[in-house]
Design a protein around this motif. Structure first.
Motif, PDB file in Angstrom:
ATOM      1  N   SER A 266       0.830  -1.203   0.000  1.00  0.00           N
ATOM      2  CA  SER A 266       0.000   0.000   0.000  1.00  0.00           C
ATOM      3  C   SER A 266       0.864   1.251   0.000  1.00  0.00           C
ATOM      4  CB  SER A 266      -0.918  -0.007   1.227  1.00  0.00           C
ATOM      5  OG  SER A 266      -1.846  -1.064   1.156  1.00  0.00           O
ATOM      6  N   ARG A 267       1.904   1.253   0.835  1.00  0.00           N
ATOM      7  CA  ARG A 267       2.787   2.415   0.904  1.00  0.00           C
ATOM      8  C   ARG A 267       3.451   2.678  -0.435  1.00  0.00           C
ATOM      9  NH1 ARG A 267       7.873   3.449   0.857  1.00  0.00           N
ATOM     10  NH2 ARG A 267       8.414   1.234   0.816  1.00  0.00           N
ATOM     11  N   GLN A 268       3.932   1.624  -1.095  1.00  0.00           N
ATOM     12  CA  GLN A 268       4.610   1.788  -2.375  1.00  0.00           C
ATOM     13  C   GLN A 268       3.668   2.298  -3.455  1.00  0.00           C
ATOM     14  OE1 GLN A 268       6.057  -2.252  -2.589  1.00  0.00           O
ATOM     15  NE2 GLN A 268       8.170  -1.610  -2.168  1.00  0.00           N
ATOM     16  N   ARG A 269       2.452   1.788  -3.461  1.00  0.00           N
ATOM     17  CA  ARG A 269       1.504   2.196  -4.492  1.00  0.00           C
ATOM     18  C   ARG A 269       1.144   3.669  -4.335  1.00  0.00           C
ATOM     19  NH1 ARG A 269      -2.188  -2.548  -6.774  1.00  0.00           N
ATOM     20  NH2 ARG A 269      -1.926  -1.108  -8.512  1.00  0.00           N
ATOM     21  N   VAL A 270       0.949   4.076  -3.097  1.00  0.00           N
ATOM     22  CA  VAL A 270       0.672   5.488  -2.827  1.00  0.00           C
ATOM     23  C   VAL A 270       1.881   6.342  -3.205  1.00  0.00           C
ATOM     24  CG1 VAL A 270       0.319   7.176  -0.978  1.00  0.00           C
ATOM     25  CG2 VAL A 270      -1.072   5.092  -1.053  1.00  0.00           C
ATOM     26  N   LYS A 271       3.077   5.870  -2.828  1.00  0.00           N
ATOM     27  CA  LYS A 271       4.299   6.619  -3.112  1.00  0.00           C
ATOM     28  C   LYS A 271       4.474   6.866  -4.601  1.00  0.00           C
ATOM     29  CE  LYS A 271       9.314   5.983  -3.393  1.00  0.00           C
ATOM     30  NZ  LYS A 271      10.453   5.085  -3.090  1.00  0.00           N
ATOM     31  N   TRP A 272       4.270   5.841  -5.427  1.00  0.00           N
ATOM     32  CA  TRP A 272       4.568   5.994  -6.843  1.00  0.00           C
ATOM     33  C   TRP A 272       3.476   6.747  -7.584  1.00  0.00           C
ATOM     34  CZ3 TRP A 272       9.081   5.980  -8.962  1.00  0.00           C
ATOM     35  CH2 TRP A 272      10.128   5.320  -8.304  1.00  0.00           C
ATOM     36  N   PHE A 273       2.214   6.606  -7.174  1.00  0.00           N
ATOM     37  CA  PHE A 273       1.191   7.474  -7.756  1.00  0.00           C
ATOM     38  C   PHE A 273       1.516   8.928  -7.425  1.00  0.00           C
ATOM     39  CE2 PHE A 273      -2.562  10.100  -7.531  1.00  0.00           C
ATOM     40  CZ  PHE A 273      -3.201   9.839  -8.732  1.00  0.00           C
ATOM     41  N   THR A 274       1.892   9.166  -6.184  1.00  0.00           N
ATOM     42  CA  THR A 274       2.223  10.520  -5.743  1.00  0.00           C
ATOM     43  C   THR A 274       3.425  11.071  -6.504  1.00  0.00           C
ATOM     44  OG1 THR A 274       1.351  10.041  -3.532  1.00  0.00           O
ATOM     45  CG2 THR A 274       2.804  11.950  -3.744  1.00  0.00           C
ATOM     46  N   THR A 275       4.431  10.231  -6.740  1.00  0.00           N
ATOM     47  CA  THR A 275       5.596  10.664  -7.516  1.00  0.00           C
ATOM     48  C   THR A 275       5.174  11.143  -8.897  1.00  0.00           C
ATOM     49  OG1 THR A 275       7.118   9.175  -6.352  1.00  0.00           O
ATOM     50  CG2 THR A 275       7.785   9.921  -8.547  1.00  0.00           C
ATOM     51  N   GLY A 276       4.325  10.368  -9.542  1.00  0.00           N
ATOM     52  CA  GLY A 276       3.846  10.762 -10.864  1.00  0.00           C
ATOM     53  C   GLY A 276       3.039  12.042 -10.816  1.00  0.00           C
ATOM     54  N   TYR A 277       2.207  12.183  -9.784  1.00  0.00           N
ATOM     55  CA  TYR A 277       1.349  13.359  -9.694  1.00  0.00           C
ATOM     56  C   TYR A 277       2.145  14.621  -9.368  1.00  0.00           C
ATOM     57  CZ  TYR A 277      -2.430  16.448  -8.309  1.00  0.00           C
ATOM     58  OH  TYR A 277      -3.282  17.518  -8.207  1.00  0.00           O
ATOM     59  N   ARG A 278       3.122  14.504  -8.506  1.00  0.00           N
ATOM     60  CA  ARG A 278       3.916  15.681  -8.129  1.00  0.00           C
ATOM     61  C   ARG A 278       4.812  16.171  -9.259  1.00  0.00           C
ATOM     62  NH1 ARG A 278       5.804  14.001  -1.955  1.00  0.00           N
ATOM     63  NH2 ARG A 278       3.824  14.540  -0.920  1.00  0.00           N
ATOM     64  N   THR A 279       5.366  15.240 -10.019  1.00  0.00           N
ATOM     65  CA  THR A 279       6.324  15.624 -11.062  1.00  0.00           C
ATOM     66  C   THR A 279       5.670  15.838 -12.420  1.00  0.00           C
ATOM     67  OG1 THR A 279       6.831  13.338 -11.711  1.00  0.00           O
ATOM     68  CG2 THR A 279       8.097  14.281  -9.877  1.00  0.00           C
ATOM     69  N   GLY A 280       4.616  15.069 -12.696  1.00  0.00           N
ATOM     70  CA  GLY A 280       3.973  15.158 -14.004  1.00  0.00           C
ATOM     71  C   GLY A 280       4.858  14.708 -15.144  1.00  0.00           C
ATOM     72  N   ALA A 281       5.908  13.931 -14.834  1.00  0.00           N
ATOM     73  CA  ALA A 281       6.901  13.556 -15.845  1.00  0.00           C
ATOM     74  C   ALA A 281       7.071  12.038 -15.904  1.00  0.00           C
ATOM     75  CB  ALA A 281       8.248  14.198 -15.525  1.00  0.00           C
ATOM     76  N   PRO A 282       6.761  11.413 -17.045  1.00  0.00           N
ATOM     77  CA  PRO A 282       6.944   9.963 -17.168  1.00  0.00           C
ATOM     78  C   PRO A 282       8.363   9.507 -16.860  1.00  0.00           C
ATOM     79  CG  PRO A 282       5.669  10.797 -19.012  1.00  0.00           C
ATOM     80  CD  PRO A 282       6.187  11.991 -18.265  1.00  0.00           C
TER      81      PRO A 282
END
Length: 292
Positions: A266-282
């Motif tokens: 759960s922590r990892q899934r939240v972390k990586w969605f958040t990474t994508g959302y914060r950066t907006g960069a693939p």
């Protein structure tokens, strides 16, 4: 999560098959929520996960006929009023983002993938599947398959709060797998399909990150009235956490076994969605390098 009332929807990107029968061989799906849903369904419904992946153990096909989405889903205002039209709107936005992203980076043109809505069971290029396997992407026919009943299960069985953006997160995650298939990332999994540090987990977390990237850039696709709110994003984070391997295992068997993970905690899934959302960069979604 409000669509622009006057934006045109392209319903050809989504097909509503209604109820369907089963035929063909066993399913071999790459990516998506399929593994974790099969595990949970085995516990909650008392069936063998292997049977789920071969179409067995699913609820009977809904006899409801397929609908003509082109007649129902014409404008963004329709997406605000109908679950199926909302799927059309999200799919249109996600694919518009990836079309633009591929063009900007000089990659080969993005190839659209159709989403198939079904009820009960469906025959795919990867074989047959029952509704219990949850949403999934089939690399063989490059299509996403969704039984809309899954979104109710996400709340009732997995404890997520649900909501329109939770649905959007799931759809964007599956299109992340389509992108991975197009650029060749999916092939990196090979037989490394289980374990906390496995390629399977890294693939799934990257799809979560790609979903976050779309969310950050969705306003630029022209389909939404305004950027997503904190409440919208919280729906996605809640859904991501609800389908973490550790939370599923804890609910299903009372203990956590990282050696059996296929999608990440759960922590990892939240972390990586958040990474994508914060950066907006693939490019910031490189889950295959370093720690997770």
């Amino acid at each position: 999560m409000d669509f622009r009332d006057d934006v045109d929807l392209d319903a050809s990107q989504v097909e509503d098959r209604g109820g369907g029968g089963l035929s063909g061989g066993g399913i071999a799906v790459g990516g998506g929520l399929i593994g974790i849903i099969a595990l949970a369904a085995a516990v909650f419904f008392g069936v063998n996960p292997a049977e789920l992946l071969n179409g067995g153990g699913s609820r009977p096909a809904d006899p409801s006929p397929a609908s003509n989405l082109g007649a129902q889903c014409k404008k963004g205002s329709d997406a605000d009023q109908s679950d199926k039209c909302r799927v059309v709107g999200v799919v249109n936005s996600v694919q518009r983002y990836w079309q633009d992203a591929f063009t900007e980076r000089g990659k080969e043109p993005y190839r659209t993938a159709r989403t198939i809505l079904f009820s009960g069971a469906v025959t795919t290029g990867c074989g047959r599947a029952g509704s219990a396997v949850g949403p999934f992407y089939c690399p063989a026919d490059r299509r996403i398959y969704i039984d809309l009943g899954f979104f109710e299960e996400l709340q009732s069985r997995f404890g997520a709060k649900g909501g329109p953006f939770a649905q959007a997160y799931v759809i964007a995650h599956e299109y992340g797998h389509h992108v991975q298939n197009l650029i060749g990332t999916t092939r990196r999994v090979g037989n490394d399909r289980k374990g906390a540090d496995s390629a399977s987990v890294r693939l799934e977390l990257q799809a979560d990150c790609y979903a976050g990237v779309w969310a950050k850039n969705a306003i630029d696709t022209g389909f939404y009235e305004r950027p997503f709110t904190d409440a919208d994003i919280q729906e996605a984070l809640d859904a991501a956490a609800a389908v973490g391997d550790d939370r599923i295992q804890e609910r299903a068997q009372g203990r956590v076994d990282p050696e059996g993970w296929t999608h990440g905690s759960s922590r990892q899934r939240v972390k990586w969605f958040t990474t994508g959302y914060r950066t907006g960069a693939p490019a910031r979604c490189d889950t295959f390098s370093g720690s997770l």
